[in-house]
Every structure is written in C-alpha cells, then in structure tokens.
Design a protein around this motif. Structure first.
Motif, PDB file in Angstrom:
ATOM      1  N   ASP A 241      30.857  46.480  38.559  1.00  0.00           N
ATOM      2  CA  ASP A 241      31.252  45.125  38.935  1.00  0.00           C
ATOM      3  C   ASP A 241      32.764  44.941  38.991  1.00  0.00           C
ATOM      4  O   ASP A 241      33.251  43.819  39.133  1.00  0.00           O
ATOM      5  CB  ASP A 241      30.640  44.110  37.960  1.00  0.00           C
TER       6      ASP A 241
ATOM      7  N   ASP B 259      35.030  51.957  39.340  1.00  0.00           N
ATOM      8  CA  ASP B 259      33.920  51.263  39.990  1.00  0.00           C
ATOM      9  C   ASP B 259      34.077  51.319  41.507  1.00  0.00           C
ATOM     10  O   ASP B 259      35.178  51.484  42.038  1.00  0.00           O
ATOM     11  CB  ASP B 259      33.843  49.804  39.524  1.00  0.00           C
TER      12      ASP B 259
ATOM     13  N   PHE C 142      27.404  45.244  45.422  1.00  0.00           N
ATOM     14  CA  PHE C 142      28.311  45.128  44.267  1.00  0.00           C
ATOM     15  C   PHE C 142      28.110  43.742  43.646  1.00  0.00           C
ATOM     16  O   PHE C 142      28.788  42.783  43.999  1.00  0.00           O
ATOM     17  CB  PHE C 142      29.765  45.318  44.711  1.00  0.00           C
ATOM     18  N   LYS C 143      27.171  43.648  42.724  1.00  0.00           N
ATOM     19  CA  LYS C 143      26.784  42.348  42.181  1.00  0.00           C
ATOM     20  C   LYS C 143      27.823  41.829  41.194  1.00  0.00           C
ATOM     21  O   LYS C 143      28.292  42.561  40.336  1.00  0.00           O
ATOM     22  CB  LYS C 143      25.415  42.455  41.520  1.00  0.00           C
ATOM     23  N   ASN C 144      28.158  40.535  41.371  1.00  0.00           N
ATOM     24  CA  ASN C 144      29.096  39.848  40.459  1.00  0.00           C
ATOM     25  C   ASN C 144      30.432  40.582  40.354  1.00  0.00           C
ATOM     26  O   ASN C 144      31.043  40.617  39.288  1.00  0.00           O
ATOM     27  CB  ASN C 144      28.482  39.703  39.058  1.00  0.00           C
ATOM     28  N   TYR C 145      30.869  41.183  41.450  1.00  0.00           N
ATOM     29  CA  TYR C 145      32.082  42.007  41.373  1.00  0.00           C
ATOM     30  C   TYR C 145      33.339  41.149  41.370  1.00  0.00           C
ATOM     31  O   TYR C 145      33.361  40.014  41.858  1.00  0.00           O
ATOM     32  CB  TYR C 145      32.126  43.006  42.531  1.00  0.00           C
ATOM     33  N   HIS C 146      34.401  41.707  40.805  1.00  0.00           N
ATOM     34  CA  HIS C 146      35.718  41.081  40.837  1.00  0.00           C
ATOM     35  C   HIS C 146      36.759  42.185  40.704  1.00  0.00           C
ATOM     36  O   HIS C 146      36.563  43.149  39.977  1.00  0.00           O
ATOM     37  CB  HIS C 146      35.883  40.055  39.713  1.00  0.00           C
TER      38      HIS C 146
ATOM     39  N   GLU D 173      21.818  43.542  33.481  1.00  0.00           N
ATOM     40  CA  GLU D 173      22.529  43.634  34.764  1.00  0.00           C
ATOM     41  C   GLU D 173      23.715  42.674  34.841  1.00  0.00           C
ATOM     42  O   GLU D 173      24.732  42.967  35.455  1.00  0.00           O
ATOM     43  CB  GLU D 173      21.560  43.342  35.928  1.00  0.00           C
ATOM     44  N   ASP D 174      23.576  41.512  34.195  1.00  0.00           N
ATOM     45  CA  ASP D 174      24.622  40.488  34.285  1.00  0.00           C
ATOM     46  C   ASP D 174      25.593  40.538  33.106  1.00  0.00           C
ATOM     47  O   ASP D 174      26.270  39.550  32.807  1.00  0.00           O
ATOM     48  CB  ASP D 174      23.984  39.100  34.357  1.00  0.00           C
TER      49      ASP D 174
ATOM     50  N   ARG E 268      28.739  40.784  30.885  1.00  0.00           N
ATOM     51  CA  ARG E 268      30.149  40.484  31.159  1.00  0.00           C
ATOM     52  C   ARG E 268      31.010  41.273  30.177  1.00  0.00           C
ATOM     53  O   ARG E 268      30.898  41.099  28.964  1.00  0.00           O
ATOM     54  CB  ARG E 268      30.426  38.988  30.991  1.00  0.00           C
TER      55      ARG E 268
END
Length: 629
Positions: A36, A42, A175-179, A573-574, A576
């Motif tokens: 992410d 990544d 790319f889930k919830n990527y930053h 998966e989520d 942080r």
C-alpha cells in the motif's frame, strides 16, 4: 463419502492471455509485491522506478541533463529531455511486449532494463496512463486505461524540447488503499543523483543534484564527525566505491548495478565484502577475522556491466554477470577484487593516518567480540531452553527465510505490551503469516549500553532470538516487525524504548525498512446500521456527521479493550502501518542522545515550547459524551 470429481484437461483448458491480462493476473512477476506504499519496495514505487529507469538510460547515453517529477496524491508525472520515443512507435513501446530499443546493444549499453517490460507493466497496472513523445519539432501522445488504448493523437508540430512525458495513476483495484510516502520517493531520487553526478532531478519543484557521486551518498547517510577516518572514495572504469568505519553496530552497505539500487545485494556485494577482507588482510599481513574487519563498516559500491542477470524483474539482486560479453571477460567478483587490491592498497600506503585508524577499529572489534564470547554462550544456552517453551512468542507457520515460499514477504511479528493486548491480537491474527511477541512491562532503556546487555537482559535476548538477527539480517524470520502499543503515554514510552533498542544494536533493521508502528483506531462511532472506526479526531467528526443524529461513540484507551473480532479488521488487508524512516540528515547517535540521553536544555526547551492543552477539543469530546452538543 462425497464423490471427488476429476478436473477435465483438454483443449478447452488451454488459455492464452494477452500481455496486459498476464501482467494484471500475475503482477508480482513484474513488480514484486503490491503493498500500500508503506514499504519502500512496494509496487507503486516500482512503477515510478520503471519509468525513471528509461529517463536515466537516456541521460547515461548523453541525452538530457534534467528530469522532472510531479507527484499529486495518486497521479505521477515524469518528464525527461532525452531523444524522445520515435513517434511512429509511441503506442507499441508502451503496449507491446518485447518492443523497445534496449535489444539494440549499440543504442543502449550497460542500461538498467533489458527486457522491454517496464513501461508495459506500468501501463497495464494503471487506471490511467498517458505517454507523450516530443521529437525534432513534432509530437504524439496516446492514452490507456489498464493497458487498453483509449485515445491517441496524430503526429503534430510542437515547440517543446525533445523528450518524453509519462503520466500514470496506479489502479486502486490492484494497489488497495495506496499512498505515496515522499521520503521513499526522495530516497530513490537521491540514489539516481549519486549514480549520475551532475544530473538534476526536480521533484515537486525541489531540486536534487550530486557532484561527488557515492562520496555524497555516504556524507548524507553518516555523521562525518563520528567516523573513524575520512571517507575513502575510489573510482575506476565501470566501478565506484566509497567506504569508512563508524562506531555503530553491524555493517551498512549500499549497492548498485547499472544505476539500479540492488537492495538485496547479489554477487557484486558479496564479492566486495570478500575483496575488502582479503585486501585488508594482505595489506596488514595479519589473518584478521572477517567480522572484525567489517564491523561498523559503511560502504557503497556501484558497477556497470553489460547484460547483467538479475534474479527478478524488479532487479533488486544481481545474479551471475561478467563485465562484458567479450571472451575471457572477468567475472564481477574478479573485477571488484582486482580493483580493490590495487586502489585500496595504494590508498592505505599513501594515507598512514587512515591505515592506523582502520587497524585500531579492527582491534577494538576483536576485543569486543572476545569479551562477548562468554556472555553470548551462556545467553544462547538459556535462550535455546526458553525457546522450547517460549510463552512470549506465538509463532507463525511461514517465515521470511523460507526462500521457496512466495508468502514469505507477507510475514510479520507484532511486538505487544501485556497479556490482554497480545491475547486479542493472537486470537485475531493469521497464524500462517503473523507472529506475536509479548513484552512484560517496560523494556530497559538501552541507550549508551554495550551489546553485552542484549545477552544479559532476558527479554532482549529472547526478542533477538525470535527475530534471528544475532548475526545480521540474512536470516531474519519476519519481513515486518510491527510495534503494537497503546496510544497513551505508557504505550508511547514503550515504543520509544523499543526504537532505542533497535537503533542502538540493530540499525540495519530500520535502514532496510523492516520496522513499523501499528496504527489502531482511537474511536468507534456506530449506529444500528453502520460502524466506523476512526484513527483521528478529523475522522471521528466526519463519522459523527455521517451517522447523525445520535451515534454511539467509544474511545479506545488501550489495545486490550478491542475485542479479537474487531482486531481482525485492523491487522488484515486494511492494516494501517507507519514505517519507521531514518531521514536523510539523521544521525542515530544524535537522535538517541537527544531523546534518550540525560535531560538536556534543548530537549527541555522543545517540551516547553510544544506542550499545550487543546481545551476546545476536550470540550467538544465532553459535549459528545454528555450528549449536549
């Protein structure tokens, strides 16, 4: 017993994927792990690197002196001033596998990429991708969605300088919830600058340039005042080396091949380590132990070879290679050994003060190692017994050192405080990939102590053995070490003590991006239909407004208050994670001295200047709790 049906295997079982389908189905083959953005390797950073590599290759061939990068949330824009893609091939170059100029060894020698896949992978894994080529007063552009051509222009006149502009937005379904973390992008940019002295990169209007190559790299990565001797900087055809010794524990290396940062090393790095030991031994005519020679070393090596063989598409580890395809060309190991034997040996003969400083550093390491030998033996025996019934560690099935297991990079170890928090995480975790190590109270403040304390302190010794890092990171058992403490004063203190331990004795763990902080929600806001977990006051306020008029608000005071069923939402998966990053100007000794040493006027002033009570926020929370808002 139910009947087991055998799968039919016939002509209908055979399926042909086009290039973009294959990349999207198996992205790991092309860009490594997805992630992410919380780790430097990544996938979203690999996408940027693949575009940048083409720009760098243009510069290395003598075309274009600057590169511009713009990063705005999820959109990335890269502009070089090289020759520009030939206009008739703009679409093919970014959408047809095995299409590119790098197969022509005359056009691109010692380039970073040789397989024509890079920009195709970026295209296929982007929800929006645009390539715009400028060449000899003409231009052409093409737009894509997930690798599918959606629009293209005719060849038209242009007043722009030669070069190529690439824009892309990573696909959020991949790319889930990527930053993007700017520090990781900045580190990548600096590496490009060190390896291409004189080239300018502009990142979000900030200019980056290096005039002295790897010498600048070590200057930026170290506190020069703490080094045992001035940095040795050696250059030859197709090779550059910079090295020194400090006072830190462990060894620190930065290795590159054809401008590519080989974060996992390879034959060139192992060859450098062997050559360093051999050269030092022969110069001093003493059979020093390799670990004493390399203890506290910090070094960088860059080589350029034709037709390098990397162990993966992401090019982070060099396999076999010779300097050129010519008959009787030396292997990389021989090439590096011959270079150091001549250049480093000559340097030491000409710089007697440096020679004496190296000798003293080696002899000091030798004394420290022998002093530790007895303590280490007893501690390891105790640790082996404890490991048979180690109640502190709830291990997982797979580990990072299982090289044949594709899940090894997903392995983590949570370090928790107390039984209640570790119990909740243990029940909620994935036992195949997630281990839990439980601390008992606050660990010792290890600032200023020698490594002897790691063996004498039972908790530190068991943690060291659980991670398997006593002799370095080669056998590290988990890819991510996650500090999971409460978001209160005691939790923050424990977090600081753990960071001190790792920075003091195992700094490579931090430098190589293995250490993280787990972010857990501060609030739960819910009504009868929906539950929202909030990680900040801003998220809490937004959740209250969304679930109004009268949602139930819970403030989590500690991890032990979060049920295992809820914890499952925060470590799956989520999850942080906040990576622990050493900034460019960071000196470990100065950081630890400032935060963990005796009270200093500077630290007292900082606390006084930054201590404040947010009365408005307290009143707002009280109003919500009392339902008088």
């Amino acid at each position: 017993m139910a009947e087991i049906k055998e799968a039919t295997y016939n002509e209908d079982s055979i399926r042909s994927l086009d290039w973009k389908e294959h990349i999207r189905l198996r992205p790991g083959m092309y860009i490594g792990k997805l992630g992410d953005g919380s780790a430097a390797d990544d996938g979203i950073y690999v996408l940027l690197k693949e575009v940048m590599d083409n720009c760098i290759d243009e510069y290395a061939m003598g075309y274009g002196k600057s590169i511009e990068i713009k990063l705005d949330e999820g959109r990335v824009e890269v502009r070089d001033y090289g020759r520009g893609i030939p206009l008739g091939k703009v679409v093919d170059v970014v959408s047809k596998i095995n299409t590119g100029a790098k197969y022509d060894s005359k056009a691109f020698q010692k380039a970073v990429g040789l397989n024509g896949v890079g920009t195709k992978a970026v295209n296929a894994l982007s929800s929006y991708f645009k390539v715009h080529a400028f060449r000899e007063g003409k231009s052409k552009w093409a737009e894509f969605n997930k690798g599918e051509l959606t629009n293209e222009s005719e060849i038209i006149d242009s007043e722009q300088k030669n070069g190529t502009l690439v824009l892309f937005e990573p696909d959020p379904t991949v790319f889930k919830n990527y930053h993007y973390i700017p520090q990781f992008v900045e580190a990548m940019i600096w590496n490009y600058c060190y390896l291409n002295a004189g080239m300018t990169i502009v990142f979000n209007k900030q200019k980056y340039i290096s005039q002295n190559g790897l010498l600048d790299l070590l200057r930026r990565k170290t506190d020069e005042d703490s080094l045992r001797y001035p940095i040795i900087h050696l250059k030859g055809e197709d090779i550059e080396v910079a090295l020194s010794h400090g006072n830190q524990y462990g060894e620190e290396y930065y290795s590159f091949v054809n401008g590519q940062n080989t974060t996992q090393g390879g034959t060139h790095l192992s060859g450098f380590k062997e050559a360093l030991v051999r050269t030092i031994r022969e110069h001093f005519n003493k059979d020093y132990s390799p670990e004493d020679i390399r203890q506290s070393v910090i070094a960088a090596i860059s080589i350029r070879v034709q037709e390098p063989v990397f162990e993966s598409q992401t090019k982070t580890k060099l396999g076999s290679a010779t300097i050129s395809p010519e008959p009787n060309s030396p292997t990389v190991r021989t090439f590096i050994s011959d270079f150091l034997k001549e250049k480093l040996d000559n340097y030491l003969h000409m710089n007697v003060a440096v020679k004496e400083a190296i000798k003293k550093r080696i002899e000091q390491s030798e004394r420290e190692r022998k002093e530790l030998a007895g303590v280490r033996k007893l501690a390891n025996e105790r640790a082996k017994k404890a490991n048979l019934h180690n109640k502190k560690l709830r291990d997982c099935r797979f580990h990072l050192d299982d090289e044949k297991n594709e899940k090894r990079f997903d392995t983590v170890m949570f370090i928790t405080e107390g039984d209640s928090a570790s119990g909740s995480i243990t029940k909620a975790r994935n036992p195949e990939l997630q281990a839990v190590f439980s601390l008992r109270g606050k660990p010792l403040n290890s600032f200023g102590l020698t490594k002897k304390i790691v063996y004498e302190n039972e908790e530190f010794n068991l943690l060291q053995h659980a991670l398997n890092i006593e002799n370095g990171l080669d056998d590290l058992r988990y890819n991510k070490i996650i500090v999971a403490t409460d978001a209160d004063v005691d939790g923050m203190h424990i977090r600081l003590l753990l960071l001190t331990f790792f920075l003091q004795f195992f700094p490579d763990l931090v430098r190589e991006g293995h250490l993280y902080i787990l972010e857990t929600p501060l609030f739960r806001v819910r009504n009868k239909k929906e539950t929202i977990y909030c990680y900040s006051d801003e998220e809490r306020i937004n959740a209250i407004n969304k679930l109004s008029p009268k949602p139930e608000i819970t403030r989590f005071k500690g991890l032990g208050e979060i049920s295992p069923d809820e914890f499952e939402n925060f470590i799956g998966e989520d999850i942080r994670l906040e990576p622990v990053i050493l900034e460019k100007e960071s000196s470990i000794s100065k950081i630890l001295s400032y935060y963990m040493g005796k009270n200093t006027p500077e630290r007292q002033k900082f606390i006084i200047d930054n201590l404040r009570v947010e009365k408005d926020e307290i009143d707002e929370v009280l109003a919500e709790i009392l339902d008088i808002k």
